[in-house]
Enzyme design. Structure first.
Site, PDB file in Angstrom:
ATOM      1  N   GLU A  49       0.905  -1.025   0.425  1.00 40.58           N
ATOM      2  CA  GLU A  49       0.049  -0.760  -0.351  1.00 40.58           C
ATOM      3  C   GLU A  49       0.416   1.194  -0.142  1.00 40.58           C
ATOM      4  O   GLU A  49       0.590   2.026   1.141  1.00 40.58           O
ATOM      5  CB  GLU A  49      -0.978  -0.299   0.837  1.00 40.58           C
ATOM      6  CG  GLU A  49      -1.852  -0.838   1.082  1.00 40.58           C
ATOM      7  CD  GLU A  49      -2.778  -1.153   2.382  1.00 40.58           C
ATOM      8  OE1 GLU A  49      -2.279  -0.065   3.358  1.00 40.58           O
ATOM      9  OE2 GLU A  49      -4.142  -1.887   1.929  1.00 40.58           O
ATOM     10  N   ASP A  96      -8.347  -8.945   4.880  1.00 47.71           N
ATOM     11  CA  ASP A  96      -8.107  -8.157   5.341  1.00 47.71           C
ATOM     12  C   ASP A  96      -9.355  -7.785   6.583  1.00 47.71           C
ATOM     13  O   ASP A  96      -9.754  -6.828   6.766  1.00 47.71           O
ATOM     14  CB  ASP A  96      -7.867  -6.652   4.424  1.00 47.71           C
ATOM     15  CG  ASP A  96      -7.398  -5.423   4.905  1.00 47.71           C
ATOM     16  OD1 ASP A  96      -7.194  -5.253   6.702  1.00 47.71           O
ATOM     17  OD2 ASP A  96      -7.333  -4.169   4.790  1.00 47.71           O
ATOM     18  N   GLU A 110     -12.764  -2.291  12.494  1.00 48.39           N
ATOM     19  CA  GLU A 110     -12.549  -1.683  10.593  1.00 48.39           C
ATOM     20  C   GLU A 110     -13.577  -1.455   9.980  1.00 48.39           C
ATOM     21  O   GLU A 110     -14.711  -1.420   9.287  1.00 48.39           O
ATOM     22  CB  GLU A 110     -11.136  -1.774  10.265  1.00 48.39           C
ATOM     23  CG  GLU A 110     -11.301  -1.317   8.924  1.00 48.39           C
ATOM     24  CD  GLU A 110      -9.885  -0.857   8.484  1.00 48.39           C
ATOM     25  OE1 GLU A 110      -8.782  -2.359   9.195  1.00 48.39           O
ATOM     26  OE2 GLU A 110      -9.866  -0.593   6.927  1.00 48.39           O
TER      27      GLU A 110
HETATM   28  C1  GCU Z   1      -6.117  -2.818   5.976  1.00 51.62           C
HETATM   29  C2  GCU Z   1      -6.732  -1.096   6.296  1.00 51.62           C
HETATM   30  C3  GCU Z   1      -5.426  -0.036   6.896  1.00 51.62           C
HETATM   31  C4  GCU Z   1      -3.936  -0.576   7.021  1.00 51.62           C
HETATM   32  C5  GCU Z   1      -3.826  -2.043   6.667  1.00 51.62           C
HETATM   33  C6  GCU Z   1      -2.665  -2.306   7.086  1.00 51.62           C
HETATM   34  O1  GCU Z   1      -5.994  -2.490   4.480  1.00 51.62           O
HETATM   35  O2  GCU Z   1      -7.012  -0.188   6.094  1.00 51.62           O
HETATM   36  O3  GCU Z   1      -5.410   0.854   7.488  1.00 51.62           O
HETATM   37  O4  GCU Z   1      -2.589  -0.003   7.052  1.00 51.62           O
HETATM   38  O5  GCU Z   1      -5.041  -2.474   6.508  1.00 51.62           O
HETATM   39  O6  GCU Z   1      -3.348  -3.086   7.866  1.00 51.62           O
HETATM   40  O7  GCU Z   1      -0.924  -2.570   7.061  1.00 51.62           O
END
Ligand code: GCU
Length: 681
Positions: free
Chosen positions: A281, A355, A383
């Protein structure tokens, strides 16, 4: 046969019983509410450690009468009882016994005695029967960690309970008493490490002024047996070190991290180590330089190794190029690296391959990296399960994953057997009640208890929590535990039944948005996961589809490859199924889907009724907040049901099953809702 621990259990009934205490009941005291003040607690040494002093004070405060004696390696006197054997209690366990004079807590380490202290307080608070020959216990796992996703500006990523409790601006000079209360709560459930900062990391925390702040927190936590860890931003050598590269095979980079580790350990001798999110990400990582996750992890591992530190390297990775089914990617990247990680590296794996969804199968990585120490990562903050407002007790979700059989070779093949510890993404913030709601506290509690013993029964944990938190009234306890135990399945039913997944609103993840199909990348859209068309719905992960099934050992790979042998709760995770497919109860998939939504909403209505029946048995403030939150939950459960049904109908063109209530609004209305300030984003 057991016997109730002295007469103390009966006294706690008076303390915790109907009506609660006279003071404000805002939830701040969590599950640590025992009030005694009459016990005679002695330590058999002149200069007890801070840890033992805490243990003594806790028991004096919690027990109404009786005597308690301690003995540990660091603190014993003439006539002290024998210490338990290493093999029975390890470094962190304890023995609690009763003799003619009262309770005796023995342990090899002082922190073991502290854990024994909280264990005794729990037993007394819940009226637990104690075996005649005492209680000898130790944690099943060595690493029991909270991961805070807290930014240095105090915003908490995916936080629904206020700001970060770390007040970086006032540290190190002001130590908020809340830090001590936090450490105490964690120690009481066996948590022994906390990573303070977000995995989407900021290198600033590794600069000298922040190391000093971290050291101050470490000083507060130390007597409670808690180590601090930090998230390491992989590009820190460039951002704060002035280097031109962060290539893990570059000598200067390795030297920079080594010096950084030395600097941290000089300030915090028991620093735990680093937690890293790399090449995921948008985070920087070794792949930016053509290196592997193992290259990156091992370089950091060498920096902390001389000090006894560890590196927790997250397996939550998926490629920016979307080469294959997203749920397969972590396995594809990490399995070839099995055996290539340094001894002090642990790979941290989320419970499911996607996730933290309301339901996923367990991650196949747990059965596929026999040569690598693993940590299971669970999300305590909700979440994807209704934020702090929805009552959903996560014990059953976690237990489902931890007790899943990977069928990997060898006798210890459950997920719980394959891991060296658990890491939980914290749900703690500055809200007075810590977790955003009274019932969200139960998930913090359950996480600690499962990290100590991943095979513990979630229902027994819930029962302990209710008795320690709310009431001793047996009927009330049964009713509250009953609603907790059904609450996670209710969320699955009204959000993502039958193996559907990842259907929530973009970015903030608040509420339903199954119609979204046009984000920057396909695997961020709900459409990617359900693929609904006029004829069918679901993601084909069989051999003829993405073949994710083959990442699991037999017999699972074969079972999950066939619709008939796939458990219905994972049906649409693994299969693409026609809307008129007949499910086990004889109804069509479409009818069954609607029935699940209705069941979810009905369960929330039932929870509201149950809670209403407890009025007067729970103190007013906590009763009222929970009642209000359950009303929100019902409203939002209907919203999930109605918006989802309206969307599916727009795709499949089917009428509602007979008797089903039509959605309150049309699809356009649901699509038009927007939540620019939803928390936690
Ligand atoms: C999810 C979450 C993110 C977080 C990511 C992670 O995608 O929405 O906010 O950073 O997990 O676990 O790194």
């Amino acid at each position: 046969m057991g016997r109730v621990l002295g007469a103390l259990g009966a006294v706690t009934v008076l303390l915790f019983g109907v009506g609660g205490s006279a003071g404000a009941e805002d939830g701040y005291r969590l599950w640590l509410r025992a009030e005694g003040g009459g016990a005679d607690v002695t330590l058999p040494c002149d200069e007890p450690s801070e840890t033992l002093t805490i243990a003594r004070d806790e028991l004096s405060a919690a027990l109404p009468h009786g005597t308690v004696r301690f003995a540990t390696s660091s603190c014993r006197g003439e006539g002290s009882p024998r210490l338990p054997r290493q093999r029975d209690v390890g470094e962190e366990g304890y023995r609690i016994a009763m003799d003619g004079e009262g309770y005796v807590i023995t342990a090899r380490s002082d922190v073991g005695a502290l854990y024994g202290t909280y264990r005794l307080i729990r037993a007394v608070s819940t009226g637990e029967a104690m075996p005649e020959d005492g209680l000898t216990e130790q944690p099943a796992k060595r690493l029991r960690l909270l991961n805070h996703w807290d930014n240095l500006d105090r915003h908490v990523e995916r936080g629904y309970s206020g700001e970060s409790i770390w007040n970086w601006h006032l540290l190190p000079d002001y130590l908020d008493p809340r830090y001590t209360d936090y450490a105490r709560a964690n120690a009481s459930i066996g948590i022994n490490g906390v990573s303070l900062t977000n995995v989407n990391a900021d290198a600033t925390v590794l600069t000298p002024p922040f190391i000093e702040k971290v050291a101050a927190l470490a000083g507060v936590f130390r007597p409670y047996g808690i180590k601090v860890y930090l998230t390491a931003r992989f590009s820190a050598p460039i951002e704060i070190g002035g280097l031109e590269t962060a290539d893990p095979l570059d000598g200067e980079v390795a030297a920079w991290w080594k010096a950084k580790a030395d600097e941290i350990y000089a300030a915090i001798p028991d620093f735990g180590g680093f937690l890293v999110k790399a090449n995921s990400e948008g985070q920087p990582g070794p792949q930016d330089y053509g290196r592997t996750h193992a290259d990156g992890a091992n370089m950091l591992a060498r920096a902390v190794e001389p000090h006894g530190g560890i590196v927790m390297w997250r397996a939550f990775v998926y490629s920016a190029e979307e080469p294959e089914d997203r749920v397969k990617q972590a396995y594809t990247e990490f399995v070839p690296l099995d055996g290539k990680f340094a001894d002090n590296v642990l790979v941290q794996v989320k419970n499911g391959p996607l996730d933290f969804q309301p339901r996923e199968p367990f991650s196949p990585l747990f059965g596929a990296m026999p040569k690598t120490p693993l940590l299971a990562e669970l999300q305590i903050t909700k979440e994807y399960l209704g934020f702090a407002t929805h009552l959903s007790y996560l014990g059953p979700l976690w237990s489902e994953a931890l007790t899943a059989d990977t069928h990997a070779r060898g006798k210890d093949s459950l997920v719980a057997d394959r891991v060296d510890g658990l890491a939980g993404v914290a749900n703690i913030g500055t809200d007075r009640n810590w977790s955003g709601s009274q019932f969200a506290q139960a998930n913090w509690y359950a996480f600690g208890r499962l990290a100590w013993d991943p095979k513990a029964e979630p229902e027994a944990i819930a029962r302990d929590w209710v008795r320690q938190t709310f009431t001793d009234d047996a009927e009330a306890v049964d009713r509250i535990v009953g609603m907790m135990m059904r609450s996670r399945e209710a969320v699955v039913d009204y959000m993502t039944p039958l193996g559907l997944t990842h259907l929530m609103g973009t970015g903030h993840h608040y509420g339903p948005a199954p119609w979204v199909d046009d984000l920057g990348r396909a695997d961020w859209t709900p459409y990617y996961y359900h693929r609904a068309t006029k004829d069918a719905v679901g993601f084909d992960r069989t051999e003829s589809g993405s073949d994710a099934v083959s990442q699991y050992h037999e017999p699972l790979a074969s079972q999950w490859n066939e619709v008939e042998t796939t458990p219905e709760e994972l049906l649409l995770w693994f299969h693409r199924v026609p809307w008129d497919h007949e499910v086990k109860d004889g109804s069509t998939l479409w009818q069954s889907l609607v029935a699940h939504y209705d069941r979810g909403v009905a369960e929330v209505q039932a929870m509201r009724e149950t809670w209403a029946g407890l009025e007067g048995k729970i103190d007013e403030d906590r009763y009222a907040q929970t009642a209000d939150f359950l009303a929100i939950q019902e409203k939002e459960a209907r919203w999930w049901r109605d918006a989802s049904i309206a969307y599916w109908q727009s795709v499949n063109g089917l009428d509602l099953p007979e008797g089903a209530r039509p959605p309150e609004h049309d699809l356009a209305w649901y699509k038009a809702q927007s939540f620019p300030y939803a928390p936690g984003n």
